[in-house]
Scaffold this motif. Structure first.
Motif, PDB file in Angstrom:
ATOM      1  N   VAL A  61       5.654  -8.921 -13.558  1.00  0.00           N
ATOM      2  CA  VAL A  61       4.099  -9.403 -13.742  1.00  0.00           C
ATOM      3  C   VAL A  61       4.226  -8.188 -12.566  1.00  0.00           C
ATOM      4  CG1 VAL A  61       2.037 -10.762 -12.331  1.00  0.00           C
ATOM      5  CG2 VAL A  61       3.445 -11.739 -13.891  1.00  0.00           C
ATOM      6  N   SER A  62       4.741  -8.391 -11.361  1.00  0.00           N
ATOM      7  CA  SER A  62       4.450  -7.335 -10.244  1.00  0.00           C
ATOM      8  C   SER A  62       5.249  -5.609 -11.072  1.00  0.00           C
ATOM      9  CB  SER A  62       5.395  -7.293  -9.248  1.00  0.00           C
ATOM     10  OG  SER A  62       5.173  -8.817  -8.393  1.00  0.00           O
ATOM     11  N   ALA A  63       6.181  -5.063 -11.366  1.00  0.00           N
ATOM     12  CA  ALA A  63       6.588  -4.460 -12.281  1.00  0.00           C
ATOM     13  C   ALA A  63       5.193  -3.610 -13.057  1.00  0.00           C
ATOM     14  CB  ALA A  63       8.236  -4.089 -13.134  1.00  0.00           C
ATOM     15  N   TYR A  64       4.522  -4.776 -13.887  1.00  0.00           N
ATOM     16  CA  TYR A  64       3.250  -4.457 -15.027  1.00  0.00           C
ATOM     17  C   TYR A  64       1.895  -3.707 -13.333  1.00  0.00           C
ATOM     18  CZ  TYR A  64      -1.232  -4.412 -17.059  1.00  0.00           C
ATOM     19  OH  TYR A  64      -2.955  -4.209 -18.009  1.00  0.00           O
ATOM     20  N   THR A  65       1.788  -4.536 -12.546  1.00  0.00           N
ATOM     21  CA  THR A  65       1.017  -3.867 -11.476  1.00  0.00           C
ATOM     22  C   THR A  65       1.041  -2.326 -10.779  1.00  0.00           C
ATOM     23  OG1 THR A  65       0.862  -6.529 -11.089  1.00  0.00           O
ATOM     24  CG2 THR A  65      -0.192  -4.896  -9.258  1.00  0.00           C
ATOM     25  N   TYR A  66       2.379  -2.186 -10.144  1.00  0.00           N
ATOM     26  CA  TYR A  66       2.758  -1.167  -9.980  1.00  0.00           C
ATOM     27  C   TYR A  66       2.639   0.087 -11.597  1.00  0.00           C
ATOM     28  CZ  TYR A  66       4.059  -2.616  -5.421  1.00  0.00           C
ATOM     29  OH  TYR A  66       4.838  -3.060  -3.858  1.00  0.00           O
ATOM     30  N   GLY A  67       3.561  -0.227 -12.301  1.00  0.00           N
ATOM     31  CA  GLY A  67       2.925   0.340 -13.969  1.00  0.00           C
ATOM     32  C   GLY A  67       1.801   1.184 -13.988  1.00  0.00           C
ATOM     33  N   LYS A  68       0.687  -0.068 -14.036  1.00  0.00           N
ATOM     34  CA  LYS A  68      -1.035   0.274 -14.203  1.00  0.00           C
ATOM     35  C   LYS A  68      -0.755   1.469 -12.840  1.00  0.00           C
ATOM     36  CE  LYS A  68      -3.727  -2.653 -13.563  1.00  0.00           C
ATOM     37  NZ  LYS A  68      -4.557  -4.015 -13.602  1.00  0.00           N
ATOM     38  N   ASN A  69      -0.652   1.065 -11.832  1.00  0.00           N
ATOM     39  CA  ASN A  69      -1.159   2.417 -10.338  1.00  0.00           C
ATOM     40  C   ASN A  69      -0.301   3.403 -10.862  1.00  0.00           C
ATOM     41  OD1 ASN A  69      -2.806   0.890  -8.834  1.00  0.00           O
ATOM     42  ND2 ASN A  69      -1.955  -0.654  -9.230  1.00  0.00           N
ATOM     43  N   ALA A 223       0.850 -10.193  -3.180  1.00  0.00           N
ATOM     44  CA  ALA A 223       1.227  -9.132  -3.134  1.00  0.00           C
ATOM     45  C   ALA A 223       0.869  -7.918  -3.314  1.00  0.00           C
ATOM     46  CB  ALA A 223       2.274  -9.651  -1.937  1.00  0.00           C
ATOM     47  N   ALA A 224       1.226  -8.019  -4.749  1.00  0.00           N
ATOM     48  CA  ALA A 224       1.987  -6.839  -5.135  1.00  0.00           C
ATOM     49  C   ALA A 224       0.157  -6.041  -5.479  1.00  0.00           C
ATOM     50  CB  ALA A 224       1.825  -7.029  -6.994  1.00  0.00           C
ATOM     51  N   VAL A 225      -1.226  -6.557  -5.403  1.00  0.00           N
ATOM     52  CA  VAL A 225      -2.000  -5.681  -5.700  1.00  0.00           C
ATOM     53  C   VAL A 225      -2.376  -5.260  -4.458  1.00  0.00           C
ATOM     54  CG1 VAL A 225      -4.584  -6.785  -6.179  1.00  0.00           C
ATOM     55  CG2 VAL A 225      -3.136  -7.817  -7.952  1.00  0.00           C
ATOM     56  N   PHE A 226      -1.950  -5.967  -3.118  1.00  0.00           N
ATOM     57  CA  PHE A 226      -2.618  -5.278  -1.959  1.00  0.00           C
ATOM     58  C   PHE A 226      -0.952  -4.362  -1.602  1.00  0.00           C
ATOM     59  CE2 PHE A 226      -1.312  -4.801   2.205  1.00  0.00           C
ATOM     60  CZ  PHE A 226      -2.086  -4.935   3.082  1.00  0.00           C
ATOM     61  N   ALA A 227      -0.265  -4.292  -1.718  1.00  0.00           N
ATOM     62  CA  ALA A 227       0.486  -3.220  -1.790  1.00  0.00           C
ATOM     63  C   ALA A 227       0.470  -1.659  -2.740  1.00  0.00           C
ATOM     64  CB  ALA A 227       2.650  -3.385  -1.577  1.00  0.00           C
ATOM     65  N   ASN A 228      -0.279  -1.740  -3.604  1.00  0.00           N
ATOM     66  CA  ASN A 228      -0.619  -0.211  -4.640  1.00  0.00           C
ATOM     67  C   ASN A 228      -2.002  -0.237  -4.144  1.00  0.00           C
ATOM     68  OD1 ASN A 228       0.761   0.145  -6.851  1.00  0.00           O
ATOM     69  ND2 ASN A 228       1.067  -2.243  -7.160  1.00  0.00           N
ATOM     70  N   ALA A 230      -3.611  -0.049  -0.335  1.00  0.00           N
ATOM     71  CA  ALA A 230      -2.277   0.552   0.604  1.00  0.00           C
ATOM     72  C   ALA A 230      -1.957   1.662   1.141  1.00  0.00           C
ATOM     73  CB  ALA A 230      -1.393  -1.197   1.626  1.00  0.00           C
ATOM     74  N   GLU A 231      -1.904   1.917   2.950  1.00  0.00           N
ATOM     75  CA  GLU A 231      -1.750   3.646   2.365  1.00  0.00           C
ATOM     76  C   GLU A 231      -0.193   3.276   3.197  1.00  0.00           C
ATOM     77  OE1 GLU A 231      -2.996   5.957   3.103  1.00  0.00           O
ATOM     78  OE2 GLU A 231      -5.342   5.810   2.746  1.00  0.00           O
ATOM     79  N   PRO A 232       0.844   4.580   3.060  1.00  0.00           N
ATOM     80  CA  PRO A 232       2.227   4.027   3.142  1.00  0.00           C
ATOM     81  C   PRO A 232       2.683   3.206   4.281  1.00  0.00           C
ATOM     82  CG  PRO A 232       1.642   6.522   1.709  1.00  0.00           C
ATOM     83  CD  PRO A 232       0.486   5.599   2.216  1.00  0.00           C
ATOM     84  N   LYS A 233       1.956   4.295   5.188  1.00  0.00           N
ATOM     85  CA  LYS A 233       2.880   3.750   6.293  1.00  0.00           C
ATOM     86  C   LYS A 233       1.903   1.956   6.943  1.00  0.00           C
ATOM     87  CE  LYS A 233       2.113   5.923  10.466  1.00  0.00           C
ATOM     88  NZ  LYS A 233       1.879   7.301  11.325  1.00  0.00           N
ATOM     89  N   THR A 234       0.664   1.431   6.582  1.00  0.00           N
ATOM     90  CA  THR A 234       0.762   0.600   6.244  1.00  0.00           C
ATOM     91  C   THR A 234       1.618  -0.580   5.591  1.00  0.00           C
ATOM     92  OG1 THR A 234      -1.667   0.736   6.628  1.00  0.00           O
ATOM     93  CG2 THR A 234      -0.769  -1.939   5.884  1.00  0.00           C
ATOM     94  N   LEU A 235       1.803  -0.277   4.715  1.00  0.00           N
ATOM     95  CA  LEU A 235       2.828  -0.854   4.169  1.00  0.00           C
ATOM     96  C   LEU A 235       4.314  -0.756   4.198  1.00  0.00           C
ATOM     97  CD1 LEU A 235       2.973  -2.568   0.667  1.00  0.00           C
ATOM     98  CD2 LEU A 235       3.546   0.118   0.010  1.00  0.00           C
ATOM     99  N   ASN A 236       4.764   0.249   5.134  1.00  0.00           N
ATOM    100  CA  ASN A 236       6.051  -0.192   5.390  1.00  0.00           C
ATOM    101  C   ASN A 236       6.064  -1.209   6.812  1.00  0.00           C
ATOM    102  OD1 ASN A 236       7.950   2.506   4.638  1.00  0.00           O
ATOM    103  ND2 ASN A 236       6.224   3.710   4.582  1.00  0.00           N
ATOM    104  N   ARG A 237       5.306  -1.698   7.288  1.00  0.00           N
ATOM    105  CA  ARG A 237       5.099  -2.351   8.271  1.00  0.00           C
ATOM    106  C   ARG A 237       4.719  -3.411   7.924  1.00  0.00           C
ATOM    107  NH1 ARG A 237       0.528   0.874  12.065  1.00  0.00           N
ATOM    108  NH2 ARG A 237       2.240   2.441  13.360  1.00  0.00           N
ATOM    109  N   ALA A 238       3.589  -3.549   7.024  1.00  0.00           N
ATOM    110  CA  ALA A 238       3.387  -5.308   6.130  1.00  0.00           C
ATOM    111  C   ALA A 238       4.636  -5.703   5.385  1.00  0.00           C
ATOM    112  CB  ALA A 238       2.515  -5.375   4.804  1.00  0.00           C
ATOM    113  N   THR A 239       5.553  -4.933   4.494  1.00  0.00           N
ATOM    114  CA  THR A 239       7.590  -4.830   3.976  1.00  0.00           C
ATOM    115  C   THR A 239       7.987  -5.331   5.350  1.00  0.00           C
ATOM    116  OG1 THR A 239       6.370  -3.247   2.359  1.00  0.00           O
ATOM    117  CG2 THR A 239       8.816  -4.405   2.775  1.00  0.00           C
TER     118      THR A 239
END
Length: 257
Positions: A61-69, A223-228, A230-239
């Motif tokens: 499901v996460s891969a589908y979300t990332y692939g869609k984006n 998490a996958a919906v939020f991550a796609n 988010a800005e790169p810096k925000t995503l790095n920090r959240a991760t």
């Protein structure tokens, strides 16, 4: 009382695993197996099997979300996946021959260190920079790294973390694409690892198994919906924060027990 403990443990294990999968593409085994072992006194080999089986649906499901984006590299992901799958079975078999205490420690420690890495040194590679690496070089690296990742995944279920680390540092992937490609590969890797564990060992109890899958799926989707978005810096920090907290909490509870 036993039911309440089981629900509480599987809920928080699923939350940690889901957030880790959705944000960082890590394997659910990094969180679920140590918690099942620590709080429910479950056999380590069986716990890793449950964690890997929980990975299958959430990673897909996460891969589908990332692939869609458009944050998924299927071509190179398939190359790495072949060597990962082959050595996942090897790692799973060797894990069945070792004492229970050998399993789990490595994955928890790696979770903590990888989280610090994303906070201190964020991955700011862009998709344009990714294209500078030659296709041949990336393919060769994918095969070699896949062997190591597959073995680690089958052994302790920590392949997702190693994959993310290698995709961002060795292969120079942008973070979102690295996570998307990681969960894509982990879908098939987790399926292979889970089948190997259950075939070599035995099937787990249904309540814990189902609860882990459901809770992990719900949090991974969020998490996958939020991550796609988010800005790169925000995503790095959240991760980084998610991984550090998960690693620290699990190490603390393991030490206290």
């Amino acid at each position: 009382m036993e039911w309440l403990l089981m629900i509480a443990v599987t809920f928080f294990a699923g939350m940690g695993a889901g957030l880790g999968t959705g944000f960082a593409g890590m394997s659910a085994a990094a969180v679920i197996s140590p918690m099942l072992i620590t709080f429910l006194d479950m056999d380590p080999y069986l716990a890793v099997g449950i964690a890997l089986s929980s990975d299958v649906l959430v990673s897909a499901v996460s891969a589908y979300t990332y692939g869609k984006n458009k944050n998924l590299d299927i071509k190179n992901g398939l190359i790495m996946m072949c060597s990962v799958l082959a050595f996942t079975v090897v790692g799973s078999y060797i894990a069945s021959l070792l004492p229970p205490t050998t399993m789990g420690t490595f994955s928890v420690f790696m979770t903590f260190l990888l989280g610090i890495k994303f906070i201190v040194k964020p991955v700011m590679t862009t998709k344009e920079t990714m294209q500078n690496t030659s296709a041949k070089k990336r393919a060769v690296h994918s095969v070699i790294c896949g062997v190591m990742i597959g073995f680690i995944c089958g052994f302790v279920g920590a392949g997702g973390m190693m994959m993310l680390l290698i995709l961002t540092t060795v292969l120079g992937y942008e973070l979102k694409t690295a996570v998307g490609t990681s969960v894509f590969i982990m879908t098939f890797t987790a399926l292979t690892g889970a089948v190997s564990h259950f075939a070599i060992g035995s099937l787990p109890g249904w309540p814990v198994w189902i609860l882990c899958i459901v809770f992990t799926f719900l949090w991974a989707r969020i998490a996958a919906v939020f991550a796609n978005k988010a800005e790169p810096k925000t995503l790095n920090r959240a991760t980084g924060v998610v991984l550090v907290v998960l690693g620290a909490v699990i190490m603390l509870f393991t030490f206290l027990k």
